[in-house]
Design a protein around this motif. Structure first.
Motif, short mmCIF file in Angstrom:
data_model
loop_
_atom_site.label_atom_id
_atom_site.label_comp_id
_atom_site.label_asym_id
_atom_site.label_seq_id
_atom_site.Cartn_x
_atom_site.Cartn_y
_atom_site.Cartn_z
N VAL A 47 31.47 56.61 -0.73
CA VAL A 47 31.01 55.29 -0.29
C VAL A 47 30.82 54.42 -1.53
O VAL A 47 30.14 54.83 -2.48
N PRO A 48 31.43 53.22 -1.57
CA PRO A 48 31.27 52.36 -2.74
C PRO A 48 29.80 52.10 -3.05
O PRO A 48 28.98 51.89 -2.15
N ALA A 49 29.47 52.11 -4.35
CA ALA A 49 28.07 51.97 -4.78
C ALA A 49 27.42 50.70 -4.25
O ALA A 49 26.25 50.71 -3.82
N GLU A 50 28.20 49.60 -4.24
CA GLU A 50 27.61 48.33 -3.78
C GLU A 50 27.29 48.36 -2.28
O GLU A 50 26.31 47.76 -1.83
N VAL A 51 28.11 49.08 -1.51
CA VAL A 51 27.86 49.22 -0.07
C VAL A 51 26.60 50.04 0.15
O VAL A 51 25.73 49.71 0.97
N LEU A 52 26.48 51.14 -0.60
CA LEU A 52 25.33 52.02 -0.48
C LEU A 52 24.03 51.30 -0.85
O LEU A 52 23.02 51.40 -0.13
N GLU A 53 24.05 50.56 -1.94
CA GLU A 53 22.86 49.83 -2.37
C GLU A 53 22.47 48.76 -1.35
O GLU A 53 21.29 48.54 -1.09
N HIS A 54 23.47 48.11 -0.78
CA HIS A 54 23.20 47.08 0.24
C HIS A 54 22.52 47.70 1.46
O HIS A 54 21.52 47.16 1.96
N GLU A 55 23.06 48.83 1.93
CA GLU A 55 22.48 49.49 3.10
C GLU A 55 21.07 49.98 2.81
O GLU A 55 20.15 49.81 3.62
N LYS A 56 20.86 50.58 1.63
CA LYS A 56 19.54 51.08 1.25
C LYS A 56 18.50 49.96 1.24
O LYS A 56 17.37 50.13 1.72
N SER A 57 18.89 48.81 0.68
CA SER A 57 17.94 47.69 0.59
C SER A 57 17.53 47.20 1.97
O SER A 57 16.36 46.85 2.19
N ILE A 58 18.48 47.19 2.90
CA ILE A 58 18.17 46.77 4.27
C ILE A 58 17.22 47.77 4.94
O ILE A 58 16.23 47.38 5.57
N TYR A 59 17.52 49.07 4.79
CA TYR A 59 16.70 50.10 5.43
C TYR A 59 15.28 50.13 4.85
O TYR A 59 14.31 50.33 5.59
N MET A 60 15.16 49.92 3.53
CA MET A 60 13.84 49.90 2.91
C MET A 60 13.03 48.69 3.39
O MET A 60 11.83 48.80 3.64
#
Length: 290
Positions: free
Chosen positions: A207-220
């Motif tokens: 999974v591209p790092a930017e996609v993962l960081e985006h999803e994590k920020s939303i979930y947090m």
């Protein structure tokens, strides 16, 4: 004395070149009835017309997929044209497939390199110009991508409307695995899954790092809204991230063919049956116009 241009001669040239009747007649007149020279005249006319058509918008077309006979090298290619009518024309789609084959065989670095590649007795650039003349619409190679695997095989899926195609890469140890019917069926189903579910990546680690960081920020942020302690918020976010992986990573997705079973579990089943370690490692997916 000028040679008489008969209807039969015009018909013969038209069948040979797929050119309009009046253009065939004009070419035969210019060539004094010599059909081979008339073909050259039409080709020259085609170049001129192709230049005139070059500015036209190309918002329709097709996506082609080609895999070499040994199953180890493949390519996706998007070819555009002006109308949907031409985009579904067998001559046009067949040409797109031939271009994808050229990509496989020559591994061009970019569009200009592809145009310079040999295609039959000519080049891709010349053949593209010829097709523009024959079909009467502007055409462009919008993009292409070549993939290969050393120890394993590729599988492709092309949707019936020609607007969506993908190639999946599988790795395994035994050469004979590629020829097994059970593997072929599994590989086809996985390629069809890629087309249907549009996963983000093959595996969670891809999974591209930017996609993962985006999803994590939303979930947090969502977890913070709960007002619960931070350690609970983190568990909530991690739980949602796990759900993201299962929905968006191909190998963790539930199979569209077998309910309740993931692609990884099907790979393990095929591996056990064939006495090999079959892995789904990557994919390339083209949706027309993306």
């Amino acid at each position: 004395m000028a040679t008489k241009i008969t209807a039969a001669l015009v018909k013969q040239l038209r069948e040979m070149t797929d050119s309009p009747m009046m253009e065939c007649k004009k070419a035969l007149v210019e060539a004094d009835g010599d059909i081979d020279k008339a073909v050259d005249v039409l080709r020259k006319m085609g170049v001129a017309k192709a230049v005139k058509r070059a500015g036209r918008e190309t918002n329709e077309g097709t996506v082609a997929a080609y895999i070499s006979e040994d199953g180890k090298t493949g390519a996706l290619l998007e070819l555009t044209c002006e109308t949907d009518f031409v985009g579904t024309n067998p001559k046009f789609t067949g040409f797109a497939n031939e271009l994808a084959k050229v990509v496989v065989e020559n591994d061009p670095a970019d569009d200009e390199a592809l145009k310079a590649c040999k295609m039959g007795e000519s080049t891709v650039a010349d053949e593209l110009t010829e097709m523009i003349h024959v079909i009467g619409e502007n055409m462009k190679v919008a993009r292409f991508q070549r993939v290969s695997v050393e120890n394993g095989a590729l599988a492709k899926y092309v949707h019936h409307n020609g607007k969506l195609a993908d190639i999946v890469t599988f790795e395994f140890a035994k050469p004979e695995t590629a020829a097994a019917d059970e593997f072929k069926s599994f590989a086809h189903d996985v390629a069809m899954q890629v087309a249907a579910s549009n996963p983000v990546s093959a595996r969670r680690e891809d999974v591209p790092a930017e996609v993962l960081e985006h999803e994590k920020s939303i979930y947090m942020a969502q977890a913070a809204e709960s007002g619960k302690p931070e350690f609970i918020q983190e568990k909530i976010a991690l739980g949602k991230l796990e759900k993201f992986y299962k929905e968006n990573c191909l190998t963790e997705q539930e199979s569209i063919k077998e309910s309740g079973v993931t692609i990884n579990e099907l790979a393990a089943k095929v591996s056990k049956s064939l006495g090999d370690d079959v892995k789904v490692v990557s994919f390339v997916r083209f949706s027309f116009g993306e």
